[in-house]
Design a protein around this motif. Structure first.
Motif, short mmCIF file in Angstrom:
data_model
loop_
_atom_site.label_atom_id
_atom_site.label_comp_id
_atom_site.label_asym_id
_atom_site.label_seq_id
_atom_site.Cartn_x
_atom_site.Cartn_y
_atom_site.Cartn_z
N VAL A 6 -6.48 1.66 1.83
CA VAL A 6 -6.83 0.48 1.06
C VAL A 6 -5.68 -0.51 1.08
O VAL A 6 -4.51 -0.13 1.17
N ILE A 7 -6.03 -1.79 1.02
CA ILE A 7 -5.08 -2.90 0.93
C ILE A 7 -5.46 -3.67 -0.33
O ILE A 7 -6.62 -4.06 -0.49
N VAL A 8 -4.51 -3.89 -1.22
CA VAL A 8 -4.82 -4.53 -2.50
C VAL A 8 -3.82 -5.65 -2.78
O VAL A 8 -2.62 -5.41 -2.90
N LEU A 9 -4.33 -6.89 -2.84
CA LEU A 9 -3.49 -8.02 -3.24
C LEU A 9 -3.88 -8.43 -4.66
O LEU A 9 -4.93 -9.04 -4.87
N PRO A 10 -3.06 -8.08 -5.66
CA PRO A 10 -3.37 -8.45 -7.04
C PRO A 10 -3.19 -9.96 -7.26
O PRO A 10 -2.18 -10.54 -6.83
N TYR A 11 -4.15 -10.55 -7.95
CA TYR A 11 -4.11 -12.00 -8.21
C TYR A 11 -4.50 -12.26 -9.67
O TYR A 11 -5.50 -11.73 -10.16
N ILE B 5 -0.11 -4.10 -2.10
CA ILE B 5 -0.23 -2.67 -2.45
C ILE B 5 -1.13 -2.02 -1.41
O ILE B 5 -2.13 -2.59 -0.99
N ALA B 6 -0.77 -0.82 -0.97
CA ALA B 6 -1.56 -0.15 0.06
C ALA B 6 -1.36 1.35 -0.04
O ALA B 6 -0.36 1.83 -0.56
N GLY B 7 -2.32 2.09 0.50
CA GLY B 7 -2.18 3.54 0.52
C GLY B 7 -3.37 4.22 1.17
O GLY B 7 -4.44 3.63 1.32
N ARG B 8 -3.16 5.47 1.54
CA ARG B 8 -4.22 6.26 2.15
C ARG B 8 -5.32 6.56 1.15
O ARG B 8 -5.05 6.77 -0.04
N ILE B 9 -6.55 6.61 1.63
CA ILE B 9 -7.68 7.03 0.81
C ILE B 9 -7.72 8.55 0.86
O ILE B 9 -7.98 9.14 1.92
N ASP B 10 -7.43 9.20 -0.24
CA ASP B 10 -7.38 10.66 -0.26
C ASP B 10 -8.76 11.24 0.05
O ASP B 10 -9.79 10.61 -0.21
N PRO C 210 -13.03 4.07 -1.50
CA PRO C 210 -11.97 3.07 -1.44
C PRO C 210 -11.61 2.44 -2.79
O PRO C 210 -10.43 2.22 -3.08
N GLU C 211 -12.61 2.17 -3.63
CA GLU C 211 -12.31 1.54 -4.92
C GLU C 211 -11.47 2.45 -5.80
O GLU C 211 -10.55 1.97 -6.50
N GLU C 212 -11.73 3.76 -5.78
CA GLU C 212 -10.91 4.70 -6.55
C GLU C 212 -9.48 4.69 -6.04
O GLU C 212 -8.52 4.69 -6.83
N SER C 213 -9.33 4.69 -4.73
CA SER C 213 -8.00 4.69 -4.14
C SER C 213 -7.24 3.41 -4.49
O SER C 213 -6.04 3.45 -4.78
N ALA C 214 -7.93 2.27 -4.46
CA ALA C 214 -7.28 1.00 -4.78
C ALA C 214 -6.70 1.02 -6.19
O ALA C 214 -5.55 0.60 -6.42
N ARG C 215 -7.45 1.52 -7.14
CA ARG C 215 -6.97 1.56 -8.53
C ARG C 215 -5.84 2.57 -8.70
O ARG C 215 -4.88 2.33 -9.43
N ARG C 216 -5.94 3.71 -8.01
CA ARG C 216 -4.88 4.71 -8.09
C ARG C 216 -3.58 4.18 -7.50
O ARG C 216 -2.51 4.33 -8.09
N GLU C 217 -3.66 3.57 -6.32
CA GLU C 217 -2.46 3.06 -5.67
C GLU C 217 -1.80 1.95 -6.49
O GLU C 217 -0.57 1.84 -6.53
N ALA C 218 -2.59 1.11 -7.15
CA ALA C 218 -2.02 0.05 -7.97
C ALA C 218 -1.19 0.62 -9.12
O ALA C 218 -0.13 0.09 -9.46
N ILE C 219 -1.67 1.72 -9.69
CA ILE C 219 -0.91 2.36 -10.77
C ILE C 219 0.34 3.03 -10.21
O ILE C 219 1.44 2.89 -10.76
N GLU C 220 0.21 3.75 -9.08
CA GLU C 220 1.34 4.47 -8.52
C GLU C 220 2.44 3.54 -8.03
O GLU C 220 3.64 3.81 -8.25
N GLU C 221 2.06 2.46 -7.34
CA GLU C 221 3.07 1.60 -6.72
C GLU C 221 3.61 0.53 -7.66
O GLU C 221 4.77 0.14 -7.52
#
Length: 378
Positions: free
Chosen positions: A228-233, A264-269, A274-285
């Motif tokens: 996932v690739i996440v650009l927070p705005y 923000i980016a990370g592997r999809i476990d 993908p949406e679950e991964s995006a929210r998890r990576e935003a918290i982790e990173e």
């Protein structure tokens, strides 16, 4: 010949078939184990079994006439996860005498039990992924240790999930050729390198636009996983959040500054969407809770050499002055710094080349084209 009783994921016949292999001639029949209980392992997609009070029963499969090769393959698949065989006696469901056999017990104290094990629930969410992952695991049988497999297993599951998404998601052919997998003849396949990432080499021919098959060629690809690739705005403040971290790609290329600005980016476990991964990576990173996720076009960033496939998002969220900081998962040796900056500064960084991460550039230009609408309607 020996026998085993399976109570968990190996009760899934397709998975058991992959682990045992096509040459196995074992017999399989339903059976029950008294005075035991099976639980999910807490926060994991597999079960554990333990002794319990009288009256509890675990239903599963009794697998008999296991050859030494069958047992070796099963021990390879289970061994790296600290499961060891213990003696039990089970009752075949069809009746008859009790049967002494063995079952895989977890190392005491290793796992914390969760809710009661539910094979149907596991199959619905993880069954197909587990079968795909087992194919890669068993390809390494006789080449690496079970402990090696245990270390690699999270990425093996990630790659398995990526393969399933590739098969299941829409693949329109309005402009491109309708040629498919049936138009590629793979004559040999090998994996010369496999750790966190892997390399796959194939000897193949493919159909040309003339309709003829090409000459046999040798091709290789970097095998990653979907990400996932996440650009927070923050549309109210007109701000974005970028992360900065050390990266191996720029280092190996010889870049004098191998720290990059990125979304923000990370592997999809394995097992995630993908949406679950995006929210998890935003918290982790970045310690960031996301509001609305706006999906952009999923894409291959480098299809000539890599299996990586990106699911990009613009994430609407709140970015106050103190939203930046240091983050990352310590167990993964991540050291990530967040920057909260005005949107116009992002575009300046892209223009100067300081922000030279491809997914960030693409997300930035999408945001530039749609920013006014987001600010008006958010």
């Amino acid at each position: 010949m020996s026998s085993m009783f399976f109570y968990g994921t190996l009760c899934h016949r397709p998975l058991l078939g992959v682990v045992l292999g096509a040459e196995s001639t074992c017999r399989v029949r339903p059976a029950s184990l008294s005075n035991h209980v099976a639980h999910w392992v807490c926060n994991q997609p597999f079960p554990m079994i333990s002794s319990s009070v009288e009256g509890d029963v675990v239903h599963g499969l009794l697998v008999q006439d296991l050859s030494p090769s069958d047992v070796a393959r099963l021990n390879f698949y289970e061994g790296g996860f600290d499961y060891a065989l213990g003696d039990v006696t089970v009752q075949p469901d069809a009746g008859g005498p009790l049967v002494p056999t063995q079952v895989y017990y977890p190392t005491p104290g290793l796992w914390a039990p969760g809710g009661l094990w539910d094979l149907a629930a596991w199959d619905a969410r993880f069954g197909a992924m587990a079968v795909e992952a087992a194919k890669e695991v068993m390809d390494f049988y006789g080449q690496v240790t079970p402990e090696d497999i245990a270390r690699r297993f999270p990425m093996i599951r990630t790659r398995a999930s990526s393969t399933l998404r590739a098969r299941q998601e829409p693949a329109p052919t309005a402009l491109r050729t309708h040629y498919g997998l049936q138009d590629v003849d793979v004559q040999d396949k090998r994996t010369p390198y496999a750790q966190f990432f892997s390399m796959e080499e194939q000897v193949l021919s493919f159909r040309k636009y003339s309709g003829e098959m090409s000459d046999v060629v040798d091709r290789a690809a970097f095998v990653g996983g979907d990400a996932v690739i996440v650009l927070p705005y923050d549309p109210a403040r007109d701000r974005v959040l970028l992360v900065e971290q050390f990266r191996m790609g720029p280092l190996v290329r010889g870049d004098q500054y191998p720290w990059t600005l990125e979304p923000i980016a990370g592997r999809i476990d394995g097992g995630e969407v993908p949406e679950e991964s995006a929210r998890r990576e935003a918290i982790e990173e970045a310690g960031l809770e996301l509001d609305r996720l706006i999906p952009l076009t999923p894409n291959y960033p480098s299809p000539g050499a890599s299996t990586e496939f990106f699911y990009p998002f613009i994430a609407i969220c709140d970015l106050p002055d103190d939203a930046g900081g240091i983050g990352g998962v310590e167990s993964e040796a991540e050291d990530i710094r967040s920057h909260v900056i005005p949107f116009n500064q992002l575009m300046s960084l892209i223009a100067t080349g300081e922000a030279n991460c491809g997914p960030l550039v693409l997300a930035g230009w999408w945001l530039a084209a749609n920013r006014q609408e987001l600010r008006t309607h958010s």
